[in-house]
Design an enzyme around this catalytic site. Structure first.
Site, PDB file in Angstrom:
ATOM      1  N   TYR A  78       0.847  -1.207   0.000  1.00  0.00           N
ATOM      2  CA  TYR A  78       0.000   0.000   0.000  1.00  0.00           C
ATOM      3  C   TYR A  78       0.877   1.249   0.000  1.00  0.00           C
ATOM      4  CZ  TYR A  78      -3.786   3.122   1.647  1.00  0.00           C
ATOM      5  OH  TYR A  78      -4.724   4.121   1.791  1.00  0.00           O
TER       6      TYR A  78
ATOM      7  N   GLN B 142       0.479   2.688  20.945  1.00  0.00           N
ATOM      8  CA  GLN B 142       0.628   3.368  19.656  1.00  0.00           C
ATOM      9  C   GLN B 142      -0.480   4.416  19.516  1.00  0.00           C
ATOM     10  OE1 GLN B 142      -0.505   0.332  20.193  1.00  0.00           O
ATOM     11  NE2 GLN B 142      -1.587  -0.602  18.497  1.00  0.00           N
TER      12      GLN B 142
HETATM   13  N1  UDP Z   1      -5.732  -1.880  16.126  1.00  0.00           N
HETATM   14  C1  UDP Z   1      -6.024  -2.517  17.318  1.00  0.00           C
HETATM   15  N2  UDP Z   1      -7.042  -3.426  17.331  1.00  0.00           N
HETATM   16  C2  UDP Z   1      -7.806  -3.693  16.234  1.00  0.00           C
HETATM   17  C3  UDP Z   1      -7.513  -3.043  15.029  1.00  0.00           C
HETATM   18  C4  UDP Z   1      -6.454  -2.136  14.992  1.00  0.00           C
HETATM   19  O1  UDP Z   1      -5.357  -2.286  18.350  1.00  0.00           O
HETATM   20  O2  UDP Z   1      -8.725  -4.525  16.354  1.00  0.00           O
HETATM   21  C5  UDP Z   1      -4.634  -0.895  16.105  1.00  0.00           C
HETATM   22  C6  UDP Z   1      -3.597  -1.122  15.005  1.00  0.00           C
HETATM   23  O3  UDP Z   1      -2.605  -2.003  15.452  1.00  0.00           O
HETATM   24  C7  UDP Z   1      -3.093   0.292  14.797  1.00  0.00           C
HETATM   25  C8  UDP Z   1      -4.279   1.177  15.083  1.00  0.00           C
HETATM   26  O4  UDP Z   1      -5.196   0.371  15.823  1.00  0.00           O
HETATM   27  O5  UDP Z   1      -2.073   0.594  15.732  1.00  0.00           O
HETATM   28  C9  UDP Z   1      -4.973   1.667  13.833  1.00  0.00           C
HETATM   29  O6  UDP Z   1      -5.168   0.571  13.001  1.00  0.00           O
HETATM   30  P1  UDP Z   1      -5.998   0.640  11.650  1.00  0.00           P
HETATM   31  O7  UDP Z   1      -6.027  -0.734  11.094  1.00  0.00           O
HETATM   32  O8  UDP Z   1      -7.296   1.303  11.902  1.00  0.00           O
HETATM   33  O9  UDP Z   1      -5.200   1.592  10.661  1.00  0.00           O
HETATM   34  P2  UDP Z   1      -3.680   2.075  10.505  1.00  0.00           P
HETATM   35  O10 UDP Z   1      -3.655   3.406  11.129  1.00  0.00           O
HETATM   36  O11 UDP Z   1      -2.745   1.122  11.209  1.00  0.00           O
HETATM   37  O12 UDP Z   1      -3.481   2.078   9.054  1.00  0.00           O
END
Ligand code: UDP
Length: 313
Positions: free
Chosen positions: A149, A213
Site C-alpha cells: 500500500y 501506539q
Molecule cells: N488496532 C487494534 N485493534 C484492532 C484493530 C487495529 O489495536 O482490532 C490498532 C492497530 O494495530 C493500529 C491502530 O489500531 O495501531 C490503527 O489501526 P488501523 O487498522 O485502523 O489503521 P492504521 O492506522 O494502522 O493504518
C-alpha cells in the site's frame, strides 16, 4: 447541453468515495462512480442510483477504460485501504496505486480534467518525525506487508507530479490520515469498526500490542469538506488532511466501551508487523490553503458512528 460539471470518482462505492459522490450529487454535479467492488459496496451508493446525474460503472481502473462523457474532475480514490484488505489483495493494491493511477491520469489528460489523488499518511510509514509535515519524506519498509500500500501510494504521488510537471496537468495530492464514520465495513479490520462491533456484541476488544501506539481520527464529513475545497485551490504539492487530535489505541478502546455502554473487556493481541508507533498530521498547510479546520469532536463523531453500527449490525 447541460453545463453541470462532471466528476469521475474512482472507488466511488467505497467508504470515502461514496460520501464524495453523495455530496457532489447534492451540489447538483454529475457523477460517474467507477468501482470494481472488491472492497466497495453497491449498498453505499444505492440512494444515488435514482438520480439521473449519477452513473455507476463496474470496472477495475487498473485496466484501461474509454469513457465517452465530458469529464471535468477526477477524484482518484480507488484502492483497498485497510491493513487487512491490503494483506488480502496485495497485488491489486499495488496495481491500483500504479497502473490504476496511470490510467486515471491518462483519462485526466485526454479530457483536460483536474485530477485529485487520494494518497495517505502511510507514505510516512512508521514516522521518525512527529507530528508529520508534508515536507517529511517518510520511513517505509518497502518489503513489509504494508509496503504494498505504502509504496503504491508513493508511486502514485510520483506519477501524479510527473503528469503535472511534464503534461501540465492540473493535479492535487491529499494525504489522508485515519478517517472514520458510518458506512465503514464491519469486517473492514480497521480499529474503529473493529472496536465498535466488538463493543456492541459484548465481545472482547482486541487491542494490538500494549495499545500505546497513537492515531488521530477525523470524521468523514470534515474530510469531504476539505477535499472539495482543495479541488478549487491552485496548489499541487501534497496536503495532509486529518484531525490532529492524537490519542493512544488503548484510550480509544476505553472511550468506545464507555460511549457504547458496553460490558466488553479489553484483551491484548500481537502487534501487526510495521504498525506505526505514532501518527498525527500537521495540518497547518490545509488550514491556511483551505481556511478549513476539522469541526467534529471525536466523541460526537463516534456516537454518530456507534448509532449507525447499532442499526446495521
Ligand atoms: N488496532 C487494534 N485493534 C484492532 C484493530 C487495529 O489495536 O482490532 C490498532 C492497530 O494495530 C493500529 C491502530 O489500531 O495501531 C490503527 O489501526 P488501523 O487498522 O485502523 O489503521 P492504521 O492506522 O494502522 O493504518
Amino acid at each position: 447541453m447541460s453545463n453541470k460539471k462532471t466528476f469521475l470518482v474512482t472507488g466511488g462505492a467505497g467508504f470515502i468515495g461514496s460520501y464524495l459522490c453523495e455530496r457532489l450529487i447534492r451540489e447538483d454535479k454529475k457523477v460517474i462512480c467507477l468501482d470494481n467492488l472488491i472492497t466497495g459496496h453497491m449498498e453505499n451508493v444505492k440512494r444515488l442510483k435514482s438520480f439521473k446525474d449519477f452513473k455507476f460503472i463496474k470496472h477495475d481502473i487498473s485496466r484501461p477504460v474509454i469513457l465517452k462523457e465530458r469529464i471535468d474532475y477526477i477524484l482518484h480514490f480507488a484502492s483497498p485501504a485497510s491493513p487487512i484488505d491490503y494483506l488480502n489483495f496485495p497485488i491489486q493494491t499495488l496495481k491500483v496505486g500504479s497502473l490504476g493511477t496511470h490510467n486515471a491520469l491518462g483519462i485526466a489528460k485526454a479530457k483536460k480534467a483536474k485530477f485529485l489523488l487520494a494518497s495517505t499518511s502511510e507514505t510516512y510509514g512508521d514516522p521518525k518525525e512527529h507530528p508529520q509535515k508534508e515536507t517529511y519524506w517518510g520511513h517505509v519498509n518497502t518489503i513489509g506487508p504494508r509496503g504494498v500500500y505504502d509504496e503504491a501510494k508513493r508511486f502514485a504521488e510520483a506519477i501524479t507530479m510527473a503528469y503535472h510537471r511534464y503534461h501540465k496537468l492540473d493535479t492535487r495530492i491529499i494525504r489522508i490520515f485515519n478517517t472514520y464514520g458510518p458506512r465503514m465495513r464491519m469486517q473492514d479490520g480497521r480499529v474503529i469498526p473493529n472496536f465498535i462491533t466488538q463493543a456492541l456484541r459484548g465481545k472482547p476488544i482486541t487491542v494490538y500490542g500494549r495499545g500505546t501506539q497513537t492515531r488521530s481520527f477525523c470524521f468523514v464529513d470534515d474530510l469531504v469538506e476539505a477535499i472539495l475545497r482543495l479541488v478549487e485551490v491552485d496548489f499541487h504539492e501534497p496536503v495532509n488532511l486529518g484531525n490532529p487530535n492524537e490519542m493512544t489505541v488503548l484510550s480509544l478502546a476505553k472511550l468506545i466501551i464507555s460511549l457504547s455502554k458496553s460490558k466488553s473487556k479489553i484483551i491484548y493481541n500481537d502487534l501487526p508487523i510495521d504498525d506505526p508507533k505514532q501518527r498525527q498530521p500537521d495540518i497547518s498547510r490545509a488550514k491556511k490553503l483551505l481556511k478549513w479546520t476539522p469541526k467534529v469532536a471525536l466523541e460526537s463523531g463516534l456516537l454518530t458512528t456507534i448509532t449507525w453500527f447499532r442499526e446495521n449490525i
